[in-house]
Design a protein around this motif. Structure first.
Motif, PDB file in Angstrom:
ATOM      1  N   PRO A 110       0.818  -1.220   0.000  1.00 34.04           N
ATOM      2  CA  PRO A 110       0.000   0.000   0.000  1.00 34.04           C
ATOM      3  C   PRO A 110       0.851   1.270   0.000  1.00 34.04           C
ATOM      4  O   PRO A 110       1.968   1.291   0.524  1.00 34.04           O
ATOM      5  CB  PRO A 110      -0.806  -0.121   1.301  1.00 34.04           C
ATOM      6  N   ARG A 111       0.310   2.328  -0.589  1.00 31.04           N
ATOM      7  CA  ARG A 111       0.954   3.635  -0.593  1.00 31.04           C
ATOM      8  C   ARG A 111       0.190   4.565   0.337  1.00 31.04           C
ATOM      9  O   ARG A 111      -1.041   4.634   0.302  1.00 31.04           O
ATOM     10  CB  ARG A 111       0.975   4.226  -2.000  1.00 31.04           C
ATOM     11  N   ILE A 112       0.942   5.245   1.184  1.00 25.77           N
ATOM     12  CA  ILE A 112       0.345   6.162   2.167  1.00 25.77           C
ATOM     13  C   ILE A 112       0.821   7.568   1.841  1.00 25.77           C
ATOM     14  O   ILE A 112       2.016   7.805   1.666  1.00 25.77           O
ATOM     15  CB  ILE A 112       0.747   5.781   3.601  1.00 25.77           C
ATOM     16  N   VAL A 124     -10.413  28.197   3.978  1.00 24.49           N
ATOM     17  CA  VAL A 124     -10.772  26.900   4.542  1.00 24.49           C
ATOM     18  C   VAL A 124      -9.621  25.930   4.267  1.00 24.49           C
ATOM     19  O   VAL A 124      -9.165  25.800   3.128  1.00 24.49           O
ATOM     20  CB  VAL A 124     -12.077  26.366   3.917  1.00 24.49           C
ATOM     21  N   TRP A 125      -9.152  25.257   5.287  1.00 24.64           N
ATOM     22  CA  TRP A 125      -8.014  24.340   5.151  1.00 24.64           C
ATOM     23  C   TRP A 125      -8.463  22.925   5.518  1.00 24.64           C
ATOM     24  O   TRP A 125      -9.363  22.737   6.324  1.00 24.64           O
ATOM     25  CB  TRP A 125      -6.855  24.745   6.082  1.00 24.64           C
ATOM     26  N   SER A 126      -7.791  21.953   4.925  1.00 19.21           N
ATOM     27  CA  SER A 126      -8.092  20.548   5.240  1.00 19.21           C
ATOM     28  C   SER A 126      -6.795  19.757   5.270  1.00 19.21           C
ATOM     29  O   SER A 126      -5.816  20.107   4.609  1.00 19.21           O
ATOM     30  CB  SER A 126      -9.037  19.951   4.185  1.00 19.21           C
ATOM     31  N   LEU A 127      -6.766  18.685   6.022  1.00 18.49           N
ATOM     32  CA  LEU A 127      -5.602  17.813   6.158  1.00 18.49           C
ATOM     33  C   LEU A 127      -6.090  16.381   6.223  1.00 18.49           C
ATOM     34  O   LEU A 127      -7.086  16.088   6.881  1.00 18.49           O
ATOM     35  CB  LEU A 127      -4.817  18.160   7.439  1.00 18.49           C
ATOM     36  N   GLY A 128      -5.388  15.491   5.475  1.00 19.97           N
ATOM     37  CA  GLY A 128      -5.841  14.110   5.476  1.00 19.97           C
ATOM     38  C   GLY A 128      -4.721  13.143   5.162  1.00 19.97           C
ATOM     39  O   GLY A 128      -3.593  13.521   4.851  1.00 19.97           O
ATOM     40  N   VAL A 129      -5.047  11.889   5.282  1.00 18.41           N
ATOM     41  CA  VAL A 129      -4.122  10.801   4.965  1.00 18.41           C
ATOM     42  C   VAL A 129      -4.824   9.883   3.976  1.00 18.41           C
ATOM     43  O   VAL A 129      -5.957   9.453   4.215  1.00 18.41           O
ATOM     44  CB  VAL A 129      -3.715  10.010   6.224  1.00 18.41           C
TER      45      VAL A 129
END
Length: 479
Positions: A307-309, A332-337
């Motif tokens: 898998p690639r993260i 507006v800001w967002s952060l994710g994985v």
């Protein structure tokens, strides 16, 4: 809706996974590689053919011929030879691929601007979208790719170093061939002059009544082949000069001036130890680097199955006078994985591992081939030097003896004790041994050049120093 604490938790988990990522496996060392691919040909303590001096191989072999004109021609070839320019361009190309592979380990950032209008004028929907992503190289896929590019770049640099050395050797041997052709012409002119002298002697004897018309005809018939030989040598000399001019990047006009004599044979040179040869020759170093690159590509293909993260972040600031937007007073800001795991691709990923493994086997086999070739070239050059040295001593005596025999035959012919055929045979014998001796002299110099190249020593300076500086451990070349 995700909470800030959830975002932070995902980020911490992703970073922890990245830190705990697998370390890259090291490629085989030169000693391990040699032991694996040359089990039946371990390097001896000294070269079996003998010759040379038991001392480390030295650089600057071009100066051993003590010919400034030859050195100038080699420098000219290095500046203008088209094949070498192609090799230099490959070095730049390989360096670019290293930058591309290294860039994959850094974050990628993109921005999108949006603008529009409405009927009748005025503003429409407007905004700026910013996004960034960073793949966490947990399994080493990107790092293996970078190492493969680095090793391939080092291999191309070693190819270039060997191309420089090979070009220098080709210029030197082409120079010797052109000089040899000129010296061969002098010998042929001498033989033609002797044949014409015999014709005059036969004609003089016939006029005074001591000779015969048959002897005159025989003497005249022998002149033609010598003239034909001289024309052939002139053509060969022109071809030799054109070949040299092409190596220099000049127009092949056969106008280059060359020396009128071959340089003396340099003294015996240091040949080092056979065990050092594979770590010094640039072409063998290039093969080592390609093994390391293939090793890294296998690791890259295996990691591609996992898998690639990736970490992602984005921000936007949008406004519109067409519709009412709430809470847009600040961006507006967002952060994710993100996690992408391959499930089924028709066996393509497994096949890619098989392909890379086969390429690694090919690289190892190529290293064995180049290594055996290197040993063979050194042994052949040393053996040839020994035989040519013995032949030269024999031919020196043969030239002296045949010259004396020809002088005696001419005297005997003048007084009528021998016929013209005896003199012609003596003349042919002298011409043959002088030609053989010249060929041996030129071949000695050519084989010494081959030995210089086979040993991997630099002709001007340690050309492999840059390669050693840019390449990664543990495959360190020497020159």
């Amino acid at each position: 809706m995700r909470t800030p604490s959830l975002h932070r938790g995902m980020l911490v988990a992703a970073l922890a996974a990245a830190v705990a990522g697998c370390a890259l496996k090291s490629p085989p060392t030169p000693a391990e590689l040699q032991k694996e691919v040359l089990p039946q040909a371990p390097p001896p303590e000294a070269y079996r053919a003998g010759g040379g001096v038991a001392a480390p191989v030295a650089d600057g072999w071009l100066a051993a011929f003590e010919d400034p004109a030859l050195t100038a021609l080699v420098n000219e070839a290095l500046a203008y030879n088209a094949d070498l320019r192609v090799a230099a361009a490959r070095v730049e190309q390989a360096a670019g691929y290293v930058k591309v592979a290294s860039g994959a380990l850094l974050p990628s950032v993109g921005v999108v601007g949006l603008g529009g209008g409405k009927s009748g004028g005025g503003g429409g929907l407007e905004g700026v979208f910013l996004n960034a992503s960073l793949e966490l190289d947990v399994w080493g896929r990107l790092r293996y790719g970078r190492e493969a590019s680095r090793e391939q770049s080092a291999a191309v640099e070693a190819d270039y170093a060997y191309a420089r050395q090979s070009l220098a050797a080709m210029v030197v041997k082409a120079w010797f061939l052109a000089v040899q052709a000129g010296m061969q012409r002098v010998i042929a002119q001498d033989a033609l002059g002797s044949s014409e002298t015999l014709l005059r002697m036969a004609d003089d004897r016939f006029r005074v009544g001591n000779g015969s018309a048959q002897a005159v005809a025989q003497a005249r018939a022998s002149v033609g082949p010598y003239r034909d030989t001289l024309k052939q040598i002139d053509f060969a000399r022109e071809q030799a000069r054109r070949s040299l001019e092409l190596l220099l990047g000049r127009y092949p006009a056969a106008e280059i001036a060359v020396a009128d004599r071959l340089p003396p044979m340099p003294p015996p040179l240091p040949v080092g130890m056979p065990s050092e040869l594979l770590e010094r020759r640039p072409d063998v170093v290039a093969a080592e680097r390609r093994v390391a690159a293939a090793f890294a590509r296998v690791g890259e293909a295996k990691a591609a199955q996992l898998p690639r993260i990736s970490l992602t972040a984005g921000g936007s600031n949008v406004s519109s006078d067409l519709i009412e937007l709430k809470d847009v007073s600040s961006p507006v800001w967002s952060l994710g994985v993100n996690l992408i795991a391959p499930i089924y691709q028709g066996g393509a990923l497994r096949a890619q591992v098989e392909i890379r493994s086969a390429e690694q086997k090919q690289a190892v086999a190529e290293y064995a081939r180049v290594g055996q070739k290197a040993f063979g070239e050194v042994e052949n050059a040393l053996g040839a030097e020994s035989i040519l040295r013995e032949r030269d001593a024999i031919l020196v005596a043969a030239v002296r003896d045949n010259a004396e025999a020809l002088d005696l035959a001419r005297v005997q012919y003048r007084v009528g004790n021998v016929d013209l055929r005896t003199v012609e045979q003596s003349q042919l014998s002298l011409y043959a041994v002088r030609t053989s001796r010249l060929q041996v002299q030129a071949e000695q110099l050519a084989q010494r050049t081959n030995l210089f190249l086979a040993l991997g020593g630099g002709f001007d300076q340690p050309a492999m120093a840059a390669v050693a500086g840019n390449a990664s451990e543990p495959l360190q070349p020497k020159q």
